[in-house]
Enzyme design. Structure first.
Site, PDB file in Angstrom:
ATOM      1  N   ASP A 208       0.866  -1.172   0.000  1.00  0.00           N
ATOM      2  CA  ASP A 208       0.000   0.000   0.000  1.00  0.00           C
ATOM      3  C   ASP A 208       0.910   1.232   0.000  1.00  0.00           C
ATOM      4  OD1 ASP A 208      -1.647   2.138   0.582  1.00  0.00           O
ATOM      5  OD2 ASP A 208      -2.815   1.084   2.106  1.00  0.00           O
ATOM      6  N   HIS A 209       0.913   1.977  -1.110  1.00  0.00           N
ATOM      7  CA  HIS A 209       1.861   3.090  -1.264  1.00  0.00           C
ATOM      8  C   HIS A 209       1.565   4.243  -0.305  1.00  0.00           C
ATOM      9  CE1 HIS A 209       5.160   5.041  -3.001  1.00  0.00           C
ATOM     10  NE2 HIS A 209       4.980   4.722  -4.271  1.00  0.00           N
ATOM     11  N   ARG A 210       0.390   4.261   0.306  1.00  0.00           N
ATOM     12  CA  ARG A 210       0.079   5.283   1.295  1.00  0.00           C
ATOM     13  C   ARG A 210       0.889   5.080   2.573  1.00  0.00           C
ATOM     14  NH1 ARG A 210      -6.300   4.345   1.563  1.00  0.00           N
ATOM     15  NH2 ARG A 210      -5.410   2.264   1.896  1.00  0.00           N
TER      16      ARG A 210
END
Length: 408
Positions: A380-382
């Site tokens: 999850d790039h967040r």
């Protein structure tokens, strides 16, 4: 007025439940805590228990019905007491001569739109078999059971056709199709995937691991167990157990990957609870190895075997399949070399594990055959940046390529 029995939220994510089997019948005396029914939730088959004592006045829904949480499924009270809209419960049908009044048949319930399984009292079947039969519209009475005392179990239903389809078409009929009702777990999987693959900005990192030394170490460990005359209860350590242990150890060094996305903050965990994906007949469930970072390989092996067995039997409690901080999905045993797994929110990452295969590689200028395994991490790039995920995978790779790294 009589006490309502409602469909309870038997798991943290449950929104509705499918009634698999009534354990009590109208007219039975009920004590607080008695098991009234078995209910299929979004993850398991669980028991609905009585919260009041008295007489079971009325069953409001038939077996096979899906009921939203908080909806009424039955009433408990005093004989003759009003239920529902104030109307008294229907009187019991008269008993045949020589039949005790308590055994008098109950007025039939209106059947659901979907085909319902055979009456619970007439066919011996496991809860899972009853659930599968309800999903597929199978007649349990027409299926020979291979369980104890002729009990129908899940494997007996493999290849069985719905009774309606068997009546409607000859065995050799070509074409056609079958509409299979969604089970509660399949509905939940669909909803969770929509929550994951759409909103979550996901990227993937892949690395190959040289498993030669780990392969040799495990062979030596299994040989030691054999040589020591390990008893029938001794659990063999699998490669999946080794990967769980190594992953937990690597996550301790890279806590940014052991985290949850919480909309307005990121929760970074300092303890590792590894979810391991387990395939069950109608979907997927992820039981959790809690505090995996502090457990030995043998402890992880014993716990993972127990959890996987009870997951397939739909006997896990909500505490045993919720709260993971990172997940692992292993399809290597099914001969899959490489795949990408979908993140289970709120977790920030999941590891996809491929098969261990023989591969020709160049080592010190010479071609040699080594044991190779491919790992792919969905991030999850967040929460996880590319370099953060890459550093975690590098540490995990080093641990798997050097067995002693799991000891020290």
């Amino acid at each position: 007025m009589a006490t309502k029995v409602v469909m309870e939220a038997l798991s943290p994510t449950m929104e509705e439940g499918r009634l698999v089997e009534w354990k009590k019948k109208e007219g039975d005396t009920i004590a607080v805590g008695d098991v009234l029914a078995e209910v299929e939730t979004d993850k398991a088959v669980m028991e609905l228990v009585a919260r009041a004592a008295g007489t079971l006045l009325k069953l409001a829904v038939p077996v096979g019905t899906t009921v939203p949480v908080a909806n009424v499924v039955a009433w408990i009270g005093t004989p003759g007491e009003s239920v529902g809209d104030g109307a008294p419960p229907p009187p019991p049908a008269p008993a045949r001569a020589g039949t005790p009044a308590s055994a008098a048949p109950v007025a039939p319930l209106t059947p659901p739109t979907a085909a319902a399984p055979a009456a619970p009292g007439r066919v011996k079947a496991s809860p899972l078999a009853r659930k599968i039969a309800a999903d597929r519209g199978l007649d349990l009475g027409a299926i020979a059971g291979s369980g104890p005392a002729g009990r129908v179990i899940a494997r007996d239903l493999d290849g069985a056709r719905p009774a309606a389809a068997m009546r409607a078409a000859p065995p050799a009929a070509a074409g056609g199709y079958e509409d299979v009702p969604l089970s509660q777990i399949r509905k939940t999987i669909a909803k969770r995937l929509a929550q994951s693959i759409g909103p979550i900005p996901t990227f993937y990192l892949t690395t190959d691991v040289d498993m030669t030394r780990m392969w040799e170490a495990r062979e030596a460990l299994v040989g030691t167990q054999r040589g020591a005359g390990a008893g029938a209860g001794e659990v063999k350590v699998s490669f999946n157990d080794i990967i769980i242990k190594a992953t937990a150890s690597a996550l301790l060094r890279h806590p940014a990957c052991n985290a949850w996305w919480q909309d307005d903050h990121i929760r970074v965990w300092h303890e590792v609870h590894v979810g391991m994906a387990v395939a069950i007949p109608d979907g997927l469930i992820t039981p959790v190895i809690r505090h995996a970072e502090g457990k030995s390989l043998r402890e992880i092996a014993a716990e993972s075997k127990d959890l996987a067995t009870r997951a397939r039997e739909r006997k896990l409690t909500p505490e045993e399949y919720t709260g993971s901080t990172f997940s692992i999905s292993n399809l290597g045993m099914l001969e899959i070399e490489h795949f990408t797994a979908i993140i289970n929110p709120p977790e920030a990452g999941i590891l996809a594990v491929g098969k261990i295969r023989d591969e020709a590689v160049v080592v010190e200028g010479q071609v040699r055959v080594r044991k190779a395994m491919r790992l792919t991490m969905s991030c999850d790039h967040r929460v996880i940046d590319g370099a953060t995920g890459a550093q975690f995978l590098k540490t995990l790779k080093q641990m798997l390529e050097n067995p002693l790294a799991l000891v020290f």
